[in-house]
Design an enzyme around this catalytic site. Structure first.
Site, PDB file in Angstrom:
ATOM      1  N   LYS A 134       7.226   0.605   1.472  1.00  0.00           N
ATOM      2  CA  LYS A 134       7.605  -0.372   0.448  1.00  0.00           C
ATOM      3  C   LYS A 134       8.925  -0.017  -0.227  1.00  0.00           C
ATOM      4  CE  LYS A 134       5.021   0.323  -2.989  1.00  0.00           C
ATOM      5  NZ  LYS A 134       5.971   1.244  -3.660  1.00  0.00           N
TER       6      LYS A 134
ATOM      7  N   ASP B 233      -1.690  -0.950  -5.577  1.00  0.00           N
ATOM      8  CA  ASP B 233      -3.040  -0.744  -6.112  1.00  0.00           C
ATOM      9  C   ASP B 233      -3.286  -1.700  -7.277  1.00  0.00           C
ATOM     10  OD1 ASP B 233      -5.500   0.171  -6.836  1.00  0.00           O
ATOM     11  OD2 ASP B 233      -4.807   2.068  -7.675  1.00  0.00           O
TER      12      ASP B 233
ATOM     13  N   LYS C 245       5.365   8.007  -8.783  1.00  0.00           N
ATOM     14  CA  LYS C 245       6.070   9.058  -8.043  1.00  0.00           C
ATOM     15  C   LYS C 245       7.556   9.062  -8.364  1.00  0.00           C
ATOM     16  CE  LYS C 245       5.084   8.036  -3.783  1.00  0.00           C
ATOM     17  NZ  LYS C 245       4.506   6.709  -3.986  1.00  0.00           N
TER      18      LYS C 245
ATOM     19  N   LYS D 128       0.834  -1.198   0.000  1.00  0.00           N
ATOM     20  CA  LYS D 128       0.000   0.000   0.000  1.00  0.00           C
ATOM     21  C   LYS D 128       0.874   1.254   0.000  1.00  0.00           C
ATOM     22  CE  LYS D 128      -2.967   2.418   3.312  1.00  0.00           C
ATOM     23  NZ  LYS D 128      -1.904   3.365   3.740  1.00  0.00           N
TER      24      LYS D 128
END
Length: 291
Positions: free
Chosen positions: A19, A131, A45, A14
């Site tokens: 992560k 996701d 990102k 998530k």
């Protein structure tokens, strides 16, 4: 992906769960141990490899593709700590397109550039946003790019919820050649109940814990320096936690197809844990700490 060189490993989680921090420290630990490592950031990102390369600028694959010029491997990669080759797939122009599809475009270009044949990695780590509702983010575990995946999760419900969604994707794709699960990386473990929640979740889904990563100020300090813990604080206990995790991932061949919980089953399980932690002795967990 035909003729894969090295172990290709997807690490999901998530957003905001740690992560990228975890993946980068695993990469650094593997490189420290003498392995040739590639880390490919698959998050729009484009910050997956920041601490490996000291926050130095790195053009993303998708930005380079949009420029329309002939691309060489040196244009979209840089060697970071102990020679880890850092690559960021990037994302679409804000507000346009699907970020997940960028992973496919990036991997296709890297194959055209013969990245794996030229670099000859022992390990390739794909840092992927958890996701998996978007099919693009499922590409690494769906299309044979990797044969194993790990998921980073804390004991917070939404992190566990995201992990359970990944289990659903693996359960769907593994029978047709998709990746299997190597384990859950329990991150930001603090109160005594945190480990128990993760342990219970893995038991109920037929999975296992690959390692426990304690919450530590050493991680924050290292990132403020723009480095991994392995580089900034190599003698710390936290560095050894990442080294042990990297060793486990390097040696683990016990891959499984998880049995995800249904939506109602997951929420019932969470409520049961909500009752348990509120009833624990105040010396173990206070109301402020309870989820």
């Amino acid at each position: 992906m035909a003729n894969k060189i090295g172990k290709h490993i997807a690490i999901y989680g998530k957003g905001g769960i740690g992560k990228s921090t975890t993946t980068s420290n695993i990469s650094a630990a593997l490189a420290e141990a003498g392995y040739r490592v590639i880390q490919i950031g698959c998050d729009p990102k484009s910050d997956s490899t920041n601490t490996l390369r000291g926050n130095n600028y790195l053009p993303t694959v998708l930005d380079s593709l949009r420029e329309g010029n002939k691309i060489h491997l040196d244009d979209i990669s840089v060697k970071g700590f102990n020679g880890v080759l850092c690559i960021e797939s990037g994302g679409p122009v804000p507000g346009v397109g699907c970020a997940g599809r960028g992973i496919n475009a990036a991997v296709s270009l890297l194959q055209e550039l013969n990245l794996f044949e030229e670099f000859k990695p022992d390990y390739v780590l794909y840092d992927v946003l958890g996701d998996v509702v978007c099919g693009g983010f499922a590409v690494p575990i769906r299309d044979g790019i990797t044969d194993r995946a790990y998921v980073v999760s804390s004991s917070d419900f939404m992190a566990v919820y995201a992990a359970n969604n990944l289990f659903k994707a693996i359960n769907k794709y593994a029978p047709t050649g998709g990746a299997k699960l190597g384990g859950v990386i329990a991150n930001s473990i603090t109160a005594g109940y945190s480990r128990a929640i993760i342990d219970d979740f893995t038991r109920k889904t037929g999975t296992k814990v690959a390692g426990y990563v304690n919450r530590s100020l050493v991680v924050q300090q290292s990132e403020l320096y723009g480095k991994t813990v392995i580089e900034a604080n190599p003698s710390s206990e936290q560095a050894d936690i990442y080294r042990n995790l990297a060793k486990y991932i390097a040696e683990n061949e016990d891959l499984v197809v998880p049995n995800p919980l249904g939506v109602s089953e997951l929420r019932d399980w969470a409520r049961e844990w909500g009752d348990k932690i509120y009833n624990l002795d105040a010396g173990v967990v206070s109301g402020a700490e309870a989820i």
